[in-house]
Design a protein around this motif. Sequence first.
Motif, PDB file in Angstrom:
ATOM      1  N   HIS A 160       0.821  -1.212   0.000  1.00  0.00           N
ATOM      2  CA  HIS A 160       0.000   0.000   0.000  1.00  0.00           C
ATOM      3  C   HIS A 160       0.854   1.261   0.000  1.00  0.00           C
ATOM      4  N   GLY A 161       0.433   2.214  -0.797  1.00  0.00           N
ATOM      5  CA  GLY A 161       0.990   3.564  -0.780  1.00  0.00           C
ATOM      6  C   GLY A 161       2.485   3.651  -0.944  1.00  0.00           C
ATOM      7  N   SER A 178      -1.786  -0.451  -3.975  1.00  0.00           N
ATOM      8  CA  SER A 178      -2.839   0.553  -3.769  1.00  0.00           C
ATOM      9  C   SER A 178      -2.225   1.931  -3.562  1.00  0.00           C
ATOM     10  N   PHE A 179      -2.953   2.940  -4.035  1.00  0.00           N
ATOM     11  CA  PHE A 179      -2.475   4.315  -3.991  1.00  0.00           C
ATOM     12  C   PHE A 179      -3.609   5.237  -3.571  1.00  0.00           C
ATOM     13  N   SER A 180      -3.247   6.265  -2.821  1.00  0.00           N
ATOM     14  CA  SER A 180      -4.218   7.253  -2.358  1.00  0.00           C
ATOM     15  C   SER A 180      -4.142   8.502  -3.221  1.00  0.00           C
ATOM     16  N   ALA A 181      -5.013   9.452  -2.924  1.00  0.00           N
ATOM     17  CA  ALA A 181      -4.973  10.731  -3.624  1.00  0.00           C
ATOM     18  C   ALA A 181      -3.645  11.436  -3.404  1.00  0.00           C
ATOM     19  N   GLY A 182      -2.987  11.117  -2.284  1.00  0.00           N
ATOM     20  CA  GLY A 182      -1.688  11.724  -2.012  1.00  0.00           C
ATOM     21  C   GLY A 182      -0.627  11.335  -3.015  1.00  0.00           C
ATOM     22  N   GLU A 183      -0.779  10.174  -3.641  1.00  0.00           N
ATOM     23  CA  GLU A 183       0.176   9.743  -4.668  1.00  0.00           C
ATOM     24  C   GLU A 183      -0.296  10.023  -6.083  1.00  0.00           C
ATOM     25  N   THR A 184      -1.616  10.157  -6.283  1.00  0.00           N
ATOM     26  CA  THR A 184      -2.146  10.250  -7.645  1.00  0.00           C
ATOM     27  C   THR A 184      -2.564  11.650  -8.056  1.00  0.00           C
TER      28      THR A 184
END
Length: 252
Positions: A160-161, A178-184
Motif C-alpha cells: 500500500h501507498g 494501492s495508492f491514495s490521492a496523495g500519490e495520484t
Amino acid sequence: MPELIIDAHAHLTDAPSPAELDAVLARAETASVAAVVTAAARPDDFVPVERLICRTGRVRLFGTLGIHPWYAAVHDPNRLGALREALGRIEVPLIGEIGLDFGPKGIAAAPKETQRELFDAQLRLADERCLPVVIHACRTGGEIFAVIRPYRRIPAVLVHGSTEPVPRWALSERFFFSFSAGETAPGRRRGREAVRRLAVSVPEQILPESDFPAGGREPAGTVETAAALEELGARPLAAAARFAEQFGLFHP
C-alpha cells in the motif's frame, strides 16, 4: 462479480469519534464504495478492529491485524501470541499492516534490525496459515520484496501507498498495489510515475485507497482516486474484483 470500488487501505479505528466514523461511512455509502479494508497498527488495535468489522451496513468492512514497523520496538513479549489469537476470532483473517520503514520517521521509531525481525516473524505466521498480507514499505530500496519472496504460501500481497521499485518477479498475480490521492494527485510526479510503470504490466492489480485519516482523506474519496488511476493506465474496477477474490472478501 459486479464492478466494485474498494478502499483497499484505511485506519477506521483512528477516526476522531464514533460520530465522525458514522459520518465517514455514510459518505462512503453515498459514493457507492462497496467495501473498506481497515488495518490495525499495534496490538491495542486488534479488538477495536474486530468490533468494527462486525458492523452491518451497505459498506462492507474487512480488517487486517498486524504490527506496523513503527511499533516494532515496543516491548510486548506476547504480541505475536495476541496476533495469533485475534486472527482466530475473525471471519476473514488477514495480516497487516506489517512491513519495513527506513525513512526518518520509521528509523526514529525502531531500528532497522528490530523492524526486520518483527516483519519476518509476521511473514512466517502468514506463510504458516496461508494468509494474505498488507505491506507498508518506505525507502527500503526494494528490500521489502526480497524478504517476502521466500514465503511462497502467502497467497496474496497488497503493497500500500509505496513508490518502491518493484522487481519483475513481483509483477505476478499475487501482488496488488494501492495508492491514495496523495500519490495520484496532479503534481505528485513520483507517485503518478509509479502507477504508470505498474499499469504497463499489472493494470488489473492497482487499487485506490484512502489511508484514512491520513491527510484528511476518507473512503468516499476513493471514487475520485479510482478515476485518477484509470487516467494513468490502471483498471481499478477489474482490480477490485480480483483483489476481493484473492483476499477472500465477500465469500459466504
